[in-house]
Design a protein around this motif. Structure first.
Motif, PDB file in Angstrom:
ATOM      1  N   LYS A 670      10.144   3.267  75.946  1.00 13.56           N
ATOM      2  CA  LYS A 670       9.186   2.324  76.526  1.00 13.56           C
ATOM      3  C   LYS A 670       9.739   0.900  76.491  1.00 13.56           C
ATOM      4  O   LYS A 670       9.606   0.152  77.464  1.00 13.56           O
ATOM      5  CB  LYS A 670       7.857   2.386  75.769  1.00 13.56           C
ATOM      6  N   SER A 671      10.357   0.546  75.369  1.00 15.77           N
ATOM      7  CA  SER A 671      10.930  -0.794  75.250  1.00 15.77           C
ATOM      8  C   SER A 671      12.050  -1.006  76.262  1.00 15.77           C
ATOM      9  O   SER A 671      12.145  -2.065  76.891  1.00 15.77           O
ATOM     10  CB  SER A 671      11.464  -1.015  73.825  1.00 15.77           C
ATOM     11  N   VAL A 672      12.901   0.026  76.426  1.00 17.68           N
ATOM     12  CA  VAL A 672      13.991  -0.071  77.404  1.00 17.68           C
ATOM     13  C   VAL A 672      13.425  -0.168  78.811  1.00 17.68           C
ATOM     14  O   VAL A 672      13.909  -0.943  79.642  1.00 17.68           O
ATOM     15  CB  VAL A 672      14.939   1.137  77.266  1.00 17.68           C
ATOM     16  N   ASN A 673      12.404   0.647  79.103  1.00 22.94           N
ATOM     17  CA  ASN A 673      11.784   0.604  80.431  1.00 22.94           C
ATOM     18  C   ASN A 673      11.241  -0.780  80.741  1.00 22.94           C
ATOM     19  O   ASN A 673      11.434  -1.321  81.834  1.00 22.94           O
ATOM     20  CB  ASN A 673      10.651   1.626  80.520  1.00 22.94           C
ATOM     21  N   ILE A 674      10.541  -1.356  79.752  1.00 26.29           N
ATOM     22  CA  ILE A 674       9.966  -2.685  79.952  1.00 26.29           C
ATOM     23  C   ILE A 674      11.062  -3.722  80.154  1.00 26.29           C
ATOM     24  O   ILE A 674      10.976  -4.593  81.023  1.00 26.29           O
ATOM     25  CB  ILE A 674       9.067  -3.058  78.752  1.00 26.29           C
ATOM     26  N   THR A 675      12.131  -3.606  79.340  1.00 25.15           N
ATOM     27  CA  THR A 675      13.247  -4.542  79.472  1.00 25.15           C
ATOM     28  C   THR A 675      13.896  -4.409  80.845  1.00 25.15           C
ATOM     29  O   THR A 675      14.240  -5.410  81.489  1.00 25.15           O
ATOM     30  CB  THR A 675      14.293  -4.279  78.376  1.00 25.15           C
ATOM     31  N   ALA A 676      14.063  -3.160  81.306  1.00 32.21           N
ATOM     32  CA  ALA A 676      14.668  -2.939  82.621  1.00 32.21           C
ATOM     33  C   ALA A 676      13.798  -3.522  83.731  1.00 32.21           C
ATOM     34  O   ALA A 676      14.297  -4.177  84.652  1.00 32.21           O
ATOM     35  CB  ALA A 676      14.876  -1.438  82.852  1.00 32.21           C
ATOM     36  N   ILE A 677      12.491  -3.291  83.638  1.00 31.31           N
ATOM     37  CA  ILE A 677      11.568  -3.827  84.655  1.00 31.31           C
ATOM     38  C   ILE A 677      11.604  -5.344  84.655  1.00 31.31           C
ATOM     39  O   ILE A 677      11.649  -5.989  85.717  1.00 31.31           O
ATOM     40  CB  ILE A 677      10.141  -3.310  84.390  1.00 31.31           C
ATOM     41  N   LEU A 678      11.589  -5.924  83.446  1.00 35.20           N
ATOM     42  CA  LEU A 678      11.633  -7.391  83.352  1.00 35.20           C
ATOM     43  C   LEU A 678      12.936  -7.929  83.922  1.00 35.20           C
ATOM     44  O   LEU A 678      12.938  -8.926  84.666  1.00 35.20           O
ATOM     45  CB  LEU A 678      11.499  -7.819  81.887  1.00 35.20           C
ATOM     46  N   ALA A 679      14.045  -7.271  83.562  1.00 37.02           N
ATOM     47  CA  ALA A 679      15.345  -7.756  84.020  1.00 37.02           C
ATOM     48  C   ALA A 679      15.437  -7.731  85.538  1.00 37.02           C
ATOM     49  O   ALA A 679      15.868  -8.704  86.165  1.00 37.02           O
ATOM     50  CB  ALA A 679      16.461  -6.907  83.397  1.00 37.02           C
ATOM     51  N   ILE A 680      15.017  -6.625  86.147  1.00 36.24           N
ATOM     52  CA  ILE A 680      15.109  -6.530  87.607  1.00 36.24           C
ATOM     53  C   ILE A 680      14.096  -7.446  88.276  1.00 36.24           C
ATOM     54  O   ILE A 680      14.363  -8.051  89.318  1.00 36.24           O
ATOM     55  CB  ILE A 680      14.948  -5.054  88.064  1.00 36.24           C
ATOM     56  N   PHE A 681      12.909  -7.560  87.669  1.00 36.62           N
ATOM     57  CA  PHE A 681      11.859  -8.407  88.233  1.00 36.62           C
ATOM     58  C   PHE A 681      12.275  -9.877  88.228  1.00 36.62           C
ATOM     59  O   PHE A 681      12.198 -10.574  89.244  1.00 36.62           O
ATOM     60  CB  PHE A 681      10.567  -8.210  87.447  1.00 36.62           C
ATOM     61  N   ILE A 682      12.738 -10.344  87.058  1.00 41.36           N
ATOM     62  CA  ILE A 682      13.112 -11.752  86.947  1.00 41.36           C
ATOM     63  C   ILE A 682      14.354 -12.041  87.786  1.00 41.36           C
ATOM     64  O   ILE A 682      14.464 -13.102  88.415  1.00 41.36           O
ATOM     65  CB  ILE A 682      13.336 -12.130  85.471  1.00 41.36           C
ATOM     66  N   SER A 683      15.294 -11.086  87.822  1.00 45.45           N
ATOM     67  CA  SER A 683      16.490 -11.272  88.647  1.00 45.45           C
ATOM     68  C   SER A 683      16.114 -11.382  90.116  1.00 45.45           C
ATOM     69  O   SER A 683      16.691 -12.192  90.857  1.00 45.45           O
ATOM     70  CB  SER A 683      17.450 -10.101  88.434  1.00 45.45           C
ATOM     71  N   CYS A 684      15.165 -10.560  90.560  1.00 44.80           N
ATOM     72  CA  CYS A 684      14.736 -10.612  91.961  1.00 44.80           C
ATOM     73  C   CYS A 684      13.978 -11.897  92.268  1.00 44.80           C
ATOM     74  O   CYS A 684      14.053 -12.406  93.394  1.00 44.80           O
ATOM     75  CB  CYS A 684      13.883  -9.391  92.287  1.00 44.80           C
ATOM     76  N   LEU A 685      13.282 -12.445  91.286  1.00 44.24           N
ATOM     77  CA  LEU A 685      12.662 -13.762  91.488  1.00 44.24           C
ATOM     78  C   LEU A 685      13.745 -14.799  91.773  1.00 44.24           C
ATOM     79  O   LEU A 685      13.590 -15.658  92.659  1.00 44.24           O
ATOM     80  CB  LEU A 685      11.867 -14.179  90.247  1.00 44.24           C
ATOM     81  N   GLY A 686      14.843 -14.699  91.010  1.00 42.34           N
ATOM     82  CA  GLY A 686      15.941 -15.626  91.243  1.00 42.34           C
ATOM     83  C   GLY A 686      16.567 -15.441  92.606  1.00 42.34           C
ATOM     84  O   GLY A 686      16.890 -16.406  93.301  1.00 42.34           O
ATOM     85  N   LEU A 687      16.736 -14.171  93.018  1.00 43.36           N
ATOM     86  CA  LEU A 687      17.291 -13.916  94.343  1.00 43.36           C
ATOM     87  C   LEU A 687      16.382 -14.466  95.440  1.00 43.36           C
ATOM     88  O   LEU A 687      16.855 -14.983  96.456  1.00 43.36           O
ATOM     89  CB  LEU A 687      17.481 -12.412  94.563  1.00 43.36           C
ATOM     90  N   PHE A 688      15.079 -14.325  95.251  1.00 42.57           N
ATOM     91  CA  PHE A 688      14.127 -14.852  96.231  1.00 42.57           C
ATOM     92  C   PHE A 688      14.314 -16.363  96.386  1.00 42.57           C
ATOM     93  O   PHE A 688      14.314 -16.902  97.493  1.00 42.57           O
ATOM     94  CB  PHE A 688      12.697 -14.539  95.780  1.00 42.57           C
ATOM     95  N   GLY A 689      14.483 -17.022  95.230  1.00 38.49           N
ATOM     96  CA  GLY A 689      14.702 -18.469  95.302  1.00 38.49           C
ATOM     97  C   GLY A 689      16.020 -18.821  95.945  1.00 38.49           C
ATOM     98  O   GLY A 689      16.113 -19.768  96.740  1.00 38.49           O
ATOM     99  N   LEU A 690      17.060 -18.022  95.629  1.00 34.58           N
ATOM    100  CA  LEU A 690      18.383 -18.321  96.186  1.00 34.58           C
ATOM    101  C   LEU A 690      18.441 -18.083  97.687  1.00 34.58           C
ATOM    102  O   LEU A 690      19.065 -18.849  98.421  1.00 34.58           O
ATOM    103  CB  LEU A 690      19.442 -17.465  95.475  1.00 34.58           C
ATOM    104  N   ILE A 691      17.822 -17.005  98.163  1.00 33.50           N
ATOM    105  CA  ILE A 691      17.858 -16.774  99.605  1.00 33.50           C
ATOM    106  C   ILE A 691      17.011 -17.817 100.336  1.00 33.50           C
ATOM    107  O   ILE A 691      17.291 -18.181 101.475  1.00 33.50           O
ATOM    108  CB  ILE A 691      17.396 -15.336  99.951  1.00 33.50           C
ATOM    109  N   SER A 692      15.961 -18.313  99.653  1.00 33.22           N
ATOM    110  CA  SER A 692      15.198 -19.427 100.232  1.00 33.22           C
ATOM    111  C   SER A 692      16.095 -20.661 100.340  1.00 33.22           C
ATOM    112  O   SER A 692      16.082 -21.376 101.353  1.00 33.22           O
ATOM    113  CB  SER A 692      13.983 -19.739  99.357  1.00 33.22           C
ATOM    114  N   PHE A 693      16.872 -20.885  99.283  1.00 29.49           N
ATOM    115  CA  PHE A 693      17.822 -21.998  99.254  1.00 29.49           C
ATOM    116  C   PHE A 693      18.824 -21.855 100.406  1.00 29.49           C
ATOM    117  O   PHE A 693      19.098 -22.789 101.159  1.00 29.49           O
ATOM    118  CB  PHE A 693      18.540 -21.971  97.897  1.00 29.49           C
TER     119      PHE A 693
END
Length: 794
Positions: A670-693
């Motif tokens: 469960k901890s790994v799953n949550i970490t994986a979801i957070l990692a991909i989620f936060i990384s995709c937030l960054g990608l969203f900002g970068l492609i906007s840039f």
């Protein structure tokens, strides 16, 4: 001026609602996760801080020739060590003998009961909330309570001097109450009594010799003691006195500070993983905050240029952006604290609480965590404010006024490296989660050598108030169950799969001159029939033939192999140094997994005991016809409600018992799953900002391409391809790391899956799918924009 800075900051945050919201979500979720992970690590490492000078405390561990080990030694060893080792200042036993019932004002209480020597507090300088450590265990009939037990029995008053009745016969005087002990501590104490109480106990007297290892033993040493010399001395004492010295490979002196990870090795993995996960998540949220902050500042170059023309200096501009980001970080910390207290901490306790105990957060006691999160917030604010600000305030006014930021050289290598790092972590976590899930699924669904479905199990070790009445009513229940058409088989036993005692006995074969250490348990004539465990040689127990006082036994295939036998014909189990009369072996059962699949099947012997001997069995096991489990459960529960006992009857399904062995590993999953979801989620937030840039920088290019006939698909591909390539590179880096880590971890299991290529392929597909969706949302919006508006942009 500061007031104006705050007004401008709030105005800018509201103006850029989308990116501000992305920052707020990413920071809040990320910081709450980091807070949870760091708090669990903090709670673990500070759990034994109440014990002073613990670096000089050791315990003794026995290592056997077959590779097994345990932290128990013969009871007489302690006195011999004290008399022969000058480096030892003090020593104490600390062992469980029975969990004693305590009576106060006609109310019964039962908690974990440990017995220690009067010198216990000379070894462990544990503070007392009430009482005197010097005299707390000196009296024979004294008792020391933990704070939790004290409140359970006496409430908030000081109970020192009050009397409790133990086991209906002992008048015990409360002489101390421990200060609250963390559930993560090496000690899971309830009540502590002096060993002198046991000195007249016939069962204890029979076990108090060099042939039985049942007592953990601890020593306080002088600073800078020679541990090797102590270990050699202990090994020598064991070889001189133990009758089983041939089965002991060595004696090891273990530091007390390593006791928790030694007892539960997976704890070390949990703690290390928590530290690594918190670092990676923190790194990801900082990089994304930096990227998104850079994206928001892109559209503010004209504002910066105008303010510079009007006389603003670099310092003022940097302070402005520090305050702006500081507000965002401060609000994120408040939201993360709310998420931590209401969601994360309860889930943490649900996951690891059954194994380690529940923990709570106290802002005054746990202030280092609060200060640490505030410090992280300050550093994050300074980093994401100063670095982009220094870059943008250097833009020449002439370029800034015209908005020609595309002429400013960007450090693409650094940015792309961060993207690769983010997604390497995310894909690594996804890969680990997939392999973990497959391993847990394999362990839960593997053929265990017995049939677990449609089996009810209940604990019948209930401390009956009137044993003769309880026995009579229990016999009536057995008769009722056996006559029920929906009941296929009924059995009583000392153990069931997943709950076997660590009871070991060394048996000897004089023919081969072999000692075999075998785990033992007791069962009735229907045990193997109820669990559908095949008999491969001989027969099962038979109440018409077998006599309990002859101790007939059934061994498993591993025990047969350990003795080097081909058959049990003419064989008996013999104690080394016994009277020569062995226990008759009546059968051999096929190896079955009576413990989890992390452990290999060890030699096992079951000793016959009649099912109606209620006092000597722990479990009632009933195989029922599918679909009738609930009705049979109700019959059994109703019967036990009418049997007076101190404990409440609890029953469950055997399938749940078997699955329950993997709760801790599932918690890690469960901890790994949550970490994986957070990692991909936060990384995709960054990608969203970068492609906007990127879209803002290339707005005219997009417009020109559309005018010249480029379609939406081509423009989306143009904007997204570089990022998809970066995710692909991240996957190639993550795969070998994941393979190495998980292959090493699976080596610790006696039975495990093989890592397949498709597991990594699935991880890459998940990451690319989520990434493509995130990029597509923003890229399509830019691609469908009116090219006339794009070409007008200055």
């Amino acid at each position: 001026m500061i007031k104006n800075y705050f007004k401008i900051s709030i105005r800018n945050l509201l103006k850029n609602k989308t990116l501000s919201l992305l920052n707020l979500i990413g920071l809040s979720v990320g910081i709450s996760s980091v807070l949870t992970l760091l708090f669990s690590v903090y709670a673990y490492y500070t759990a034994d801080n109440h014990i002073s000078d613990k670096e000089n405390i050791v315990y003794i561990k026995t290592v056997l020739t077959d590779g097994n080990d345990y932290s128990h030694v013969p009871y007489p060893l302690l006195d011999r060590v004290l008399n022969s080792s000058p480096d030892v200042i003090a020593g104490t036993h600390l062992h469980n003998w029975n969990n004693m019932w305590l009576t106060s004002e006609e109310k019964d209480f039962q908690n974990r009961t440990d017995f220690a020597d009067p010198e216990f507090f000379e070894v462990f300088d544990i503070p007392l909330k009430y009482g005197n450590k010097t005299t707390a265990l000196k009296e024979k009939y004294s008792i020391v309570l933990t704070d939790k037990v004290s409140k359970q029995i006496f409430g908030d008053i000081n109970p020192v001097g009050k009397t409790l009745v133990g086991s209906d016969t002992l008048n015990l005087k409360v002489t101390g109450v421990f200060e609250p002990i963390s559930p993560y501590s090496a000690f899971r104490l309830g009540v502590v009594l002096p060993n002198t109480i046991l000195k007249t106990n016939p069962s204890f007297i029979a076990q108090n010799n060099w042939a039985n290892s049942f007592s953990p033993t601890y020593f306080r040493l002088r600073p800078n003691s020679d541990l090797t010399q102590l270990k050699n001395n202990v090994t020598q004492l064991m070889s001189e006195n133990s009758i089983d010295a041939n089965t002991i490979a060595k004696m090891t002196v273990m530091p007390f500070v390593d006791m928790r990870t030694d007892a539960i090795p997976i704890v070390d993995i949990i703690i290390t993983s928590s530290i690594a996960a918190s670092f990676f998540i923190l790194l990801i949220i900082l990089v994304n905050f930096l990227n998104l902050n850079t994206s928001t500042m892109l559209g503010r170059t004209k504002t910066i240029a105008v303010r510079k023309v009007l006389g603003s200096d670099k310092r003022g501009l940097i302070i402005q952006y520090c305050i702006e980001n500081g507000i965002l970080v401060f609000v994120s910390i408040l939201l993360s604290a709310f998420l931590f207290l209401t969601i994360n901490l309860p889930r943490l306790n649900d996951t690891f609480g059954p194994e380690f105990g529940r923990i709570s957060f106290d802002i005054f006691k746990d202030y280092p965590i609060v200060l640490g999160i505030i410090l992280i917030g300050i550093l994050a604010t300074l980093m994401v404010s100063i670095l982009p600000s220094l870059r943008f305030v250097k833009i020449p006014v002439t370029l800034g006024i015209k908005g020609k930021v595309q002429q400013v050289k960007s450090n693409f290598l650094l940015r792309n490296s961060f993207i690769i790092l983010q997604f390497t972590i995310a894909i690594l976590c996804i890969s680990i989660a997939i392999i973990l899930n497959k391993q847990i699924g394999f362990m839960k669904n593997a053929d265990l050598g017995f049939e677990r479905n449609n089996v009810l199990v209940g604990n019948i070790d209930l401390d009956y108030k009137k044993l003769d009445i309880a026995q009579s009513k229990f016999n009536a229940l057995l008769n009722e169950l056996e006559s029920n058409p929906y009941v296929k088989s009924v059995s009583t036993s000392q153990a069931i799969p997943s709950e076997y005692y660590f009871n070991y006995t060394n048996y000897y074969d004089p023919t081969n001159d072999i000692d075999v250490r075998i785990r033992r348990s007791y069962a009735d004539q229907s045990y193997f029939k109820t669990l559908e465990i095949p008999i491969v040689e001989g027969r099962s127990f038979n109440q018409n033939i077998d006599q309990a006082d002859e101790y007939p036994v059934i061994i498993n295939e591993s025990a047969l192999k350990a003795f080097g036998w081909k058959t049990i014909k003419g064989k008996t189990l013999n104690y080394k140094g016994g009277n020569g009369k062995g226990q008759p072996i009546v059968g051999v059962v096929k190896d079955f997994h009576y413990q989890d699949l992390q452990n290999a099947v060890e030699p096992l012997v079951h000793i016959y005991r009649d099912r109606k001997t209620l006092k000597q069995h722990r479990f009632l096991t009933v195989r029922v016809q599918e679909g009738h489990e609930t009705s049979i459960e109700n019959i059994i529960s109703t019967a036990f409600e009418n049997i007076p006992s101190r404990k409440r009857y609890i029953q469950s399904r055997l399938t749940d018992k078997v699955s329950g062995q993997y709760l801790l590993i599932e918690g890690i999953l469960k901890s790994v799953n949550i970490t994986a979801i957070l990692a991909i989620f936060i990384s995709c937030l960054g990608l969203f900002g970068l492609i906007s840039f990127s879209a803002k920088r290339r707005v005219k290019e997009i417009g020109v391409r559309k005018v010249l006939g480029a379609g939406v698909t081509k423009i989306v591909f143009l904007l997204s391809k570089d990022y998809v390539i970066l995710v692909g590179i991240a996957a190639l880096i993550a795969f070998p790391i994941a393979w190495y880590l998980m292959n090493s971890w699976l080596d610790g299991f006696a039975y495990s899956i093989s890592i397949k290529w498709w597991m990594f392929g699935l991880a890459a597909f998940i990451a690319l799918l989520i990434t493509s969706f995130t990029l597509g949302l923003r890229a399509i919006k830019s691609a469908v924009a009116n090219p006339i508006n794009s070409l007008r942009t200055e």
